[in-house]
Enzyme design. Structure first.
Site, short mmCIF file in Angstrom:
data_model
loop_
_atom_site.label_atom_id
_atom_site.label_comp_id
_atom_site.label_asym_id
_atom_site.label_seq_id
_atom_site.Cartn_x
_atom_site.Cartn_y
_atom_site.Cartn_z
CB CYS A 378 -1.07 -0.08 1.40
SG CYS A 378 -2.41 1.02 0.91
CG HIS A 503 -3.19 -3.40 3.46
ND1 HIS A 503 -2.24 -3.15 4.12
CD2 HIS A 503 -3.93 -2.26 3.04
CE1 HIS A 503 -2.13 -1.61 4.22
NE2 HIS A 503 -3.14 -1.24 3.48
CD GLU A 505 -0.70 -6.41 4.89
OE1 GLU A 505 -0.42 -6.38 3.87
OE2 GLU A 505 -0.91 -5.01 5.32
N1 GLN Z 1 -1.93 6.67 3.27
C1 GLN Z 1 -1.99 5.81 2.00
C2 GLN Z 1 -3.41 6.10 1.50
O1 GLN Z 1 -4.46 6.59 2.13
C3 GLN Z 1 -1.70 4.48 2.22
C4 GLN Z 1 -2.55 3.93 2.98
C5 GLN Z 1 -1.95 2.54 3.48
O2 GLN Z 1 -0.84 2.24 3.40
N2 GLN Z 1 -2.85 1.60 4.12
O3 GLN Z 1 -3.64 5.82 0.28
#
Ligand code: GLN
Length: 528
Positions: A378, A503, A505
């Site tokens: 992400c 994500h 994970e």
């Molecule tokens: N802050 C970033 C966004 O909102 C990444 C979010 C994250 O890593 N879950 O896009």
């Protein structure tokens, strides 16, 4: 009529945070291995509407379900232990229930009645339990916090009434208590546990079993004492000192006197087959000759819980690859080249806010320039894109999350999201499909082209900069099916440099590690 559904309620006393979640999940794993279909739910008494805005430093990771619920990390334990995918229904928070009750009150649905904690909130809780339990043989409910907490009383009353409605014999109440060891007198003290059991009884619940947590093995006299004071038979008081690995707990439970209780309660005579847990435990405690060191470039380096699923995914991949794993925490705010030089692979996990972001961009750049295996999750994708465009020589490059007015906003706010940056529930959440580009490392790693992963983010790669991204050494290797959103990038010139907007994970399991994590462990091992 089909067979009667059964319910297990797991409550806690003395302290919270002593492993109620692992206990609940492990009981579920044992019953699953006996052939039951299990559903599971966490009830959290605090007044937040979801876990999305909670500080991860205090509260640990925010776990995201496939339908986009932002939940407590215990749901991660449940998914990993039970290998099921949970939904919003499994995360019940007081705040959410109040929110809905008050909305109903405002809409006049109570027709002039006084709206009260009992029966209105308690009925909401009971409805939430019934909804989450739908379709399973046995439903497990973990009540967050400890019994006696002011804010949790409605939950305790709700489950007491619930057991009356569905029949006490269809419910199992398990109380998890903690027994401290007093260093000066070298003795375990059962008094707080006894008081906690009295508290529970005071609310009308006599537990069927007690799990006694302690840091080190406690003597049998503790069992006798607790049994005597609580009226719970000795065989249903289980000592559960810290295990070398949480994945040993299902086997420990199955080998304990508890198994009789679980067998009688469930009516399932089948001996549970826990060989998959035994395998995981033996892999985990084995000492492989080779080890890899993965640098986790993170903002919160003082609380492992914050990156629970990432760490579990890395561990599972290392067991799969039969290689030892050292996780080296690299503080994003202070990270330098020296830190990156010491590791075999780099993971940049998700994150929000500007603090530490330059360190994460440096980490991605270092991995890109030095062919160090890299996995970006992400935010880990976003920083890699920023690093590549900067490498291509484009100045004033950033994400608008970190620099609202930057000239080259290679990562920017999604349409329709602008202005909602600090509010809850406005992220792109839960499962989204992606199409991987044929022949790419992403496609090879997954072994397929159409994939689904969970998301939790607001910002996106600005495809206006695709040319500069490529010039910096990255290419897009996966997109949303409509092609509008970049889901995967990779560095074709490197051995293993891959990042996703998702994500992954959250979908990794101890016995079925996620391919992207297996990929970075394999690549890091190959570099040794
Ligand atoms: N802050 C970033 C966004 O909102 C990444 C979010 C994250 O890593 N879950 O896009």
């Amino acid at each position: 009529m089909g067979k009667k559904q059964k319910y297990i309620f797991v409550t806690g006393g003395v302290l919270s945070g002593v492993g109620k979640g692992v206990t609940a999940a492990s009981i579920g794993a044992v019953l699953q291995a006996k052939g039951a279909s299990i559903s599971i739910q966490k009830c959290d008494p605090y007044l937040n509407v979801d876990a999305g805005l909670l500080n991860p430093r205090e509260h640990g990771e925010c776990f995201v379900t496939r339908d986009g619920a932002e939940t407590d990390l215990d749901l991660g334990h449940y998914e990993r232990f039970l290998d099921i995918e949970l939904t919003q229904k499994s995360a019940t928070l007081s705040g959410r229930l109040f929110f809905d009750l008050i909305a109903d009150e405002r809409a006049g649905k109570f027709e002039g009645k006084t709206v009260q904690l009992v029966p209105h909130l308690t009925q909401s809780i009971q409805r939430a339990i019934t909804a989450a339990a739908e379709g399973s043989d046995i439903h497990i409910v973990e009540i967050g916090g400890t019994v006696g907490d002011y804010e949790g009383l409605s939950f305790i009353e709700a489950i007491r009434e619930f057991s009356q409605c569905v029949g006490r014999a269809n419910c199992l109440f398990i109380h998890v208590v903690y027994v401290p060891f007093i260093e000066t007198s070298k003795e375990f003290k059962s008094k707080p546990a006894q008081n906690a059991l009295n508290d529970l009884r005071g609310f009308g619940i006599v537990p069927d079993a007690v799990v006694v947590r302690s840091d080190n093995p406690a003597p049998h006299s503790i069992v006798q004492k607790i049994s005597l004071f609580s009226g719970v038979p000795e065989e249903n008081v289980l000592l559960m000192p810290n295990a070398d690995t949480v994945y040993r707990v299902p086997t420990l439970l199955a080998k304990s006197s508890f198994i009789k209780l679980l067998t009688e309660f469930s009516g399932l005579r089948k001996k549970p087959d826990l060989s998959k847990w035994d395998k995981i435990v033996s892999l985990q405690i084995s000492k492989p000759k080779k080890s890899v060191t993965i640098g986790l470039v993170a903002k919160y380096i003082d609380n492992e819980d914050t990156y629970m699923s990432v760490i579990e995914a890395l561990k599972a991949a290392a067991w799969h690859e039969k290689v030892g794993l050292n996780i080296r925490w690299i503080g994003a705010e202070t990270a330098t080249k020296k830190d990156f030089e010491k590791v075999d692979g780099i993971v940049v996990p998700g994150g929000f806010g500007v603090r530490g972001v330059e360190g994460k961009i440096d980490a991605a750049r270092y991995a890109l320039d030095n062919n160090v295996p890299y996995l970006g999750l992400c935010l880990g994708l976003q920083v890699a894109v920023i690093a590549a465009v900067r490498k291509a020589g484009v100045g004033s490059t950033n994400s608008t999350e970190f620099e609202a007015k930057c000239k080259n906003n290679v990562v920017y706010i999604m349409e329709g999201q602008a202005g909602k940056e600090s509010t809850g529930g406005t992220l792109r959440l839960g499962d989204y499909p992606a199409k991987l580009v044929k022949g790419t490392l992403a496609a090879k790693t997954y072994g397929k082209l159409n994939i689904v992963e969970r998301h939790r983010h607001r910002y996106e790669v600005n495809q206006k900069f695709l040319e500069q991204i490529e010039k910096g050494g990255l290419k897009v290797s996966g997109l949303s099916p409509d092609g509008k959103l970049v889901e995967f990038i990779e560095a074709p010139g490197n051995d293993y440099f891959i990042a996703t907007q998702a994500h992954p994970e959250f979908r990794s399991r101890p016995f079925r590690p996620h391919p992207l994590f297996v990929g970075i462990i394999k690549a890091s091992k190959a570099k040794k």
